[in-house]
Every structure is written in C-alpha cells, then in structure tokens.
Design a protein around this motif. Structure first.
Motif, PDB file in Angstrom:
ATOM      1  N   SER A  93      40.117  50.112  39.172  1.00 18.90           N
ATOM      2  CA  SER A  93      41.107  49.848  38.760  1.00 18.90           C
ATOM      3  C   SER A  93      41.675  48.307  39.079  1.00 18.90           C
ATOM      4  CB  SER A  93      42.224  50.926  39.299  1.00 18.90           C
ATOM      5  OG  SER A  93      42.087  50.754  40.776  1.00 18.90           O
ATOM      6  N   GLY A  94      40.835  47.982  40.314  1.00 23.07           N
ATOM      7  CA  GLY A  94      41.379  46.809  40.621  1.00 23.07           C
ATOM      8  C   GLY A  94      42.384  46.723  41.846  1.00 23.07           C
ATOM      9  N   LEU A  95      42.417  47.844  42.408  1.00 25.64           N
ATOM     10  CA  LEU A  95      43.366  47.975  43.525  1.00 25.64           C
ATOM     11  C   LEU A  95      42.666  47.359  44.804  1.00 25.64           C
ATOM     12  CD1 LEU A  95      44.899  51.570  42.686  1.00 25.64           C
ATOM     13  CD2 LEU A  95      45.859  49.366  42.719  1.00 25.64           C
ATOM     14  N   PRO A  96      43.461  46.990  45.861  1.00 30.43           N
ATOM     15  CA  PRO A  96      43.151  46.101  46.837  1.00 30.43           C
ATOM     16  C   PRO A  96      42.212  46.825  47.847  1.00 30.43           C
ATOM     17  CG  PRO A  96      45.605  45.910  46.609  1.00 30.43           C
ATOM     18  CD  PRO A  96      45.065  47.067  45.911  1.00 30.43           C
ATOM     19  N   ASP A  97      41.104  46.197  47.981  1.00 36.03           N
ATOM     20  CA  ASP A  97      39.909  46.847  48.944  1.00 36.03           C
ATOM     21  C   ASP A  97      39.328  45.438  49.443  1.00 36.03           C
ATOM     22  OD1 ASP A  97      37.161  47.530  49.554  1.00 36.03           O
ATOM     23  OD2 ASP A  97      38.135  49.437  49.153  1.00 36.03           O
ATOM     24  N   GLU A  98      39.101  45.430  50.573  1.00 40.09           N
ATOM     25  CA  GLU A  98      38.400  43.980  51.309  1.00 40.09           C
ATOM     26  C   GLU A  98      36.927  43.920  50.566  1.00 40.09           C
ATOM     27  OE1 GLU A  98      36.096  45.906  55.131  1.00 40.09           O
ATOM     28  OE2 GLU A  98      38.170  45.140  55.624  1.00 40.09           O
TER      29      GLU A  98
ATOM     30  N   HIS B  10      36.521  44.337  47.389  1.00 37.31           N
ATOM     31  CA  HIS B  10      36.799  44.197  45.969  1.00 37.31           C
ATOM     32  C   HIS B  10      37.497  42.737  45.666  1.00 37.31           C
ATOM     33  CE1 HIS B  10      37.650  46.124  41.939  1.00 37.31           C
ATOM     34  NE2 HIS B  10      38.302  45.045  41.872  1.00 37.31           N
ATOM     35  N   TYR B  11      36.621  41.959  44.997  1.00 36.21           N
ATOM     36  CA  TYR B  11      36.933  40.419  45.014  1.00 36.21           C
ATOM     37  C   TYR B  11      36.415  39.651  43.602  1.00 36.21           C
ATOM     38  CZ  TYR B  11      32.358  40.049  47.577  1.00 36.21           C
ATOM     39  OH  TYR B  11      31.241  39.924  47.759  1.00 36.21           O
ATOM     40  N   SER B  12      36.863  38.599  43.289  1.00 37.55           N
ATOM     41  CA  SER B  12      36.450  37.852  42.329  1.00 37.55           C
ATOM     42  C   SER B  12      36.811  36.343  42.448  1.00 37.55           C
ATOM     43  CB  SER B  12      36.544  38.709  41.182  1.00 37.55           C
ATOM     44  OG  SER B  12      35.825  37.877  39.861  1.00 37.55           O
ATOM     45  N   SER B  13      36.307  35.676  41.600  1.00 41.65           N
ATOM     46  CA  SER B  13      36.806  34.038  41.542  1.00 41.65           C
ATOM     47  C   SER B  13      37.021  33.851  40.293  1.00 41.65           C
ATOM     48  CB  SER B  13      35.668  33.243  42.047  1.00 41.65           C
ATOM     49  OG  SER B  13      34.679  33.275  40.801  1.00 41.65           O
TER      50      SER B  13
ATOM     51  N   LYS C  28      45.222  40.023  30.730  1.00 41.09           N
ATOM     52  CA  LYS C  28      45.517  40.908  31.668  1.00 41.09           C
ATOM     53  C   LYS C  28      46.035  40.118  32.919  1.00 41.09           C
ATOM     54  CE  LYS C  28      45.680  45.184  33.255  1.00 41.09           C
ATOM     55  NZ  LYS C  28      46.908  45.014  33.920  1.00 41.09           N
ATOM     56  N   THR C  29      47.219  40.803  33.261  1.00 37.39           N
ATOM     57  CA  THR C  29      47.837  40.744  34.277  1.00 37.39           C
ATOM     58  C   THR C  29      47.559  41.392  35.625  1.00 37.39           C
ATOM     59  OG1 THR C  29      49.822  41.738  34.030  1.00 37.39           O
ATOM     60  CG2 THR C  29      50.102  39.496  33.337  1.00 37.39           C
ATOM     61  N   GLY C  30      47.666  41.132  36.852  1.00 35.55           N
ATOM     62  CA  GLY C  30      47.613  41.896  37.786  1.00 35.55           C
ATOM     63  C   GLY C  30      48.569  41.535  39.070  1.00 35.55           C
ATOM     64  N   PHE C  31      49.016  42.456  40.019  1.00 40.36           N
ATOM     65  CA  PHE C  31      49.757  42.120  41.213  1.00 40.36           C
ATOM     66  C   PHE C  31      49.215  43.021  42.159  1.00 40.36           C
ATOM     67  CE2 PHE C  31      53.153  42.604  44.075  1.00 40.36           C
ATOM     68  CZ  PHE C  31      53.365  41.352  44.450  1.00 40.36           C
ATOM     69  N   SER C  32      49.207  42.643  43.556  1.00 38.21           N
ATOM     70  CA  SER C  32      48.938  43.237  44.707  1.00 38.21           C
ATOM     71  C   SER C  32      49.757  42.396  45.849  1.00 38.21           C
ATOM     72  CB  SER C  32      47.674  43.908  44.982  1.00 38.21           C
ATOM     73  OG  SER C  32      46.855  42.552  45.549  1.00 38.21           O
ATOM     74  N   THR C  33      50.048  43.124  46.957  1.00 33.63           N
ATOM     75  CA  THR C  33      50.733  41.948  47.677  1.00 33.63           C
ATOM     76  C   THR C  33      49.536  41.195  48.444  1.00 33.63           C
ATOM     77  OG1 THR C  33      52.254  44.053  48.579  1.00 33.63           O
ATOM     78  CG2 THR C  33      51.900  42.357  50.144  1.00 33.63           C
ATOM     79  N   ASP C  34      48.364  41.678  48.622  1.00 35.25           N
ATOM     80  CA  ASP C  34      47.352  40.830  48.877  1.00 35.25           C
ATOM     81  C   ASP C  34      46.922  39.774  48.104  1.00 35.25           C
ATOM     82  OD1 ASP C  34      47.400  42.367  51.443  1.00 35.25           O
ATOM     83  OD2 ASP C  34      45.679  43.666  50.821  1.00 35.25           O
ATOM     84  N   ALA C  35      46.881  40.120  46.827  1.00 34.17           N
ATOM     85  CA  ALA C  35      46.202  39.008  45.720  1.00 34.17           C
ATOM     86  C   ALA C  35      47.339  38.498  45.169  1.00 34.17           C
ATOM     87  CB  ALA C  35      45.520  39.843  44.782  1.00 34.17           C
TER      88      ALA C  35
ATOM     89  N   THR D 150      44.697  32.163  36.535  1.00 33.86           N
ATOM     90  CA  THR D 150      45.440  32.056  37.966  1.00 33.86           C
ATOM     91  C   THR D 150      45.223  32.978  38.676  1.00 33.86           C
ATOM     92  OG1 THR D 150      47.360  32.890  37.010  1.00 33.86           O
ATOM     93  CG2 THR D 150      46.817  30.745  36.327  1.00 33.86           C
ATOM     94  N   MET D 151      45.228  32.706  39.988  1.00 32.53           N
ATOM     95  CA  MET D 151      45.163  33.838  41.134  1.00 32.53           C
ATOM     96  C   MET D 151      45.892  33.246  42.241  1.00 32.53           C
ATOM     97  SD  MET D 151      40.834  34.054  41.069  1.00 32.53           S
ATOM     98  CE  MET D 151      40.622  35.508  41.944  1.00 32.53           C
ATOM     99  N   ARG D 152      46.259  34.435  43.099  1.00 30.60           N
ATOM    100  CA  ARG D 152      47.174  34.127  44.341  1.00 30.60           C
ATOM    101  C   ARG D 152      48.367  33.287  43.814  1.00 30.60           C
ATOM    102  NH1 ARG D 152      45.380  36.254  48.458  1.00 30.60           N
ATOM    103  NH2 ARG D 152      43.231  36.594  48.868  1.00 30.60           N
ATOM    104  N   ALA D 153      49.025  33.663  42.865  1.00 29.08           N
ATOM    105  CA  ALA D 153      50.257  32.736  42.189  1.00 29.08           C
ATOM    106  C   ALA D 153      51.558  33.682  43.094  1.00 29.08           C
ATOM    107  CB  ALA D 153      50.269  32.765  40.892  1.00 29.08           C
ATOM    108  N   ALA D 154      52.529  33.105  43.561  1.00 28.55           N
ATOM    109  CA  ALA D 154      53.858  33.675  44.011  1.00 28.55           C
ATOM    110  C   ALA D 154      54.773  33.962  43.116  1.00 28.55           C
ATOM    111  CB  ALA D 154      54.508  32.559  44.887  1.00 28.55           C
ATOM    112  N   ASP D 155      54.456  33.322  41.702  1.00 31.44           N
ATOM    113  CA  ASP D 155      55.494  33.667  40.613  1.00 31.44           C
ATOM    114  C   ASP D 155      54.485  33.644  39.505  1.00 31.44           C
ATOM    115  OD1 ASP D 155      57.137  33.784  38.488  1.00 31.44           O
ATOM    116  OD2 ASP D 155      58.650  32.752  39.656  1.00 31.44           O
ATOM    117  N   LEU D 156      54.348  34.526  38.721  1.00 30.44           N
ATOM    118  CA  LEU D 156      53.689  34.577  37.606  1.00 30.44           C
ATOM    119  C   LEU D 156      54.163  33.599  36.471  1.00 30.44           C
ATOM    120  CD1 LEU D 156      51.333  35.603  35.871  1.00 30.44           C
ATOM    121  CD2 LEU D 156      52.473  37.512  35.098  1.00 30.44           C
TER     122      LEU D 156
END
Length: 198
Positions: free
Chosen positions: A76-81, A83-86, A147-154, A173-179
């Motif tokens: 699902s893409g939920l946070p996990d140390e 689970h990552y991509s560039s 596809k959008t995504g959001f987690s506190t970490d990412a 885009t990655m690690r954006a504070a505001d989509l």
C-alpha cells in the motif's frame, strides 16, 4: 487469513468489510481514486497468494524497470523504514504504468461508482488528485492522471502525467509540505529542453 480489511490507524480506506467481495476492476479504482489501503492488500493476496509474495513481485518489477533506489515493504505504500523510492525511480514506474492500457483507463477517471456488493451499498468515489478534479483551482486539463500520497514521515508526494502536443510528461514531487504549492508549479509550458528518463 485475509488481510484485506486490516486498516492501519489513519490510513485511507473505503471501509471494505471482512468477507466482502469486490471485482479486481473495482479494487483498482478504489486504490487509484481513494488510496484504499485495504484494497491494496486484497489485490496483493488475490494476485500473489499473500502480501509478502506480492511485495517480492513489486521489488522484482522495480528492478526490471531499472529502479536503483526503490525497495517496497508493503503493498500500500504505508510508512515503513524499508519502504522507499526516489523521484527518478517513481518516474520510471509511472512510465511503465502508462504503457498499460487498463491502467491508463483507471488513472484518467475522476469519478467512479462501485456497485453494491454482498456486504455494502454502492460506493461513489471522487478523485483525491486535484489536477484531475474539475472543481479544484489546480485542475489541469492536460493531466491524464497520477497518484497522490501522504504520510507524516513522507509528507505529500505526487506522481503525475500530462499530455500536450503529442508528448507525455511525467512529474514527481516528494516530501512537500503542501501539495497545492507543488501542483501549481507543474503546469506545463513548452520546454526548450526535454528531460530524458533512462
């Protein structure tokens, strides 16, 4: 036992009930339009027999696509140390997805209705993707999906594609504070130089 209905606290879902039956097509729309994490798990189990087997398939496919900074730990893409991509790898994955006619059909849809199931009334879904939502001030007519995504970490992430003048463009885009801020930068003007995804 099926993990389809396991819901992580705060994770997006469409409230699929234990024992509920959805078609693969309805599940794909739920995943892309609503980020339905429990549908991701159900698809993984259906396709590969288990989530772990499906994740292994995802990692193998990423490797085949030339991804060198990607490792999946869940469906699902939920946070996990682990689970990552560039951004570059996500663009490669999107490029491969765009070659799939069925994926393109699901991705370009902004509204979908899952018919009543054995355990639920019909569900009406509307995209989370502002570039695809006509009522959004960020709507972009040339956008063909993403596809959008959001987690506190990412934080906010986005992988999207647009077509203009016979060319397909992919933006990540990655690690954006505001989509919304990032989306406003994506609107395409004719570039003088085209980036190549190898």
């Amino acid at each position: 036992g099926s993990e389809m209905c396991i819901r992580d606290r705060g994770a997006s879902n469409i409230e699929i009930q234990p024992g509920e039956k959805l078609s693969m097509e309805d599940s794909l729309y739920a995943i892309l339009l609503m980020s339905a994490n429990e549908a991701c798990n159900g698809v993984a189990e259906h396709v590969a027999g288990s989530i772990d087997n499906f994740v292994a398939m995802m990692n193998q496919k990423a490797k085949e696509l030339g991804c060198t900074h990607t490792h999946f730990a869940n469906a699902s893409g939920l946070p996990d140390e682990n689970h990552y991509s560039s951004a570059h790898d996500l663009a490669k994955i999107m490029r491969a997805c765009l070659r799939n006619k069925r994926f393109r059909q699901v991705m370009k849809c902004s509204n979908y209705k899952i018919p009543a199931t054995n355990l639920s009334e019909a569900r009406v879904m509307h995209t989370h993707m502002p570039l695809m939502a006509k009522e959004s001030n960020l709507y972009y007519a040339d956008c063909i999906g993403g596809k959008t995504g959001f987690s506190t970490d990412a934080q906010h992430t986005l992988v999207t594609a647009a077509e203009r003048n016979g060319r397909t463009y992919i933006a990540v885009t990655m690690r954006a504070a505001d989509l919304g801020i990032n989306l406003s930068l994506i609107h395409i003007s004719e570039p003088t130089r085209h980036a190549q995804i190898s």
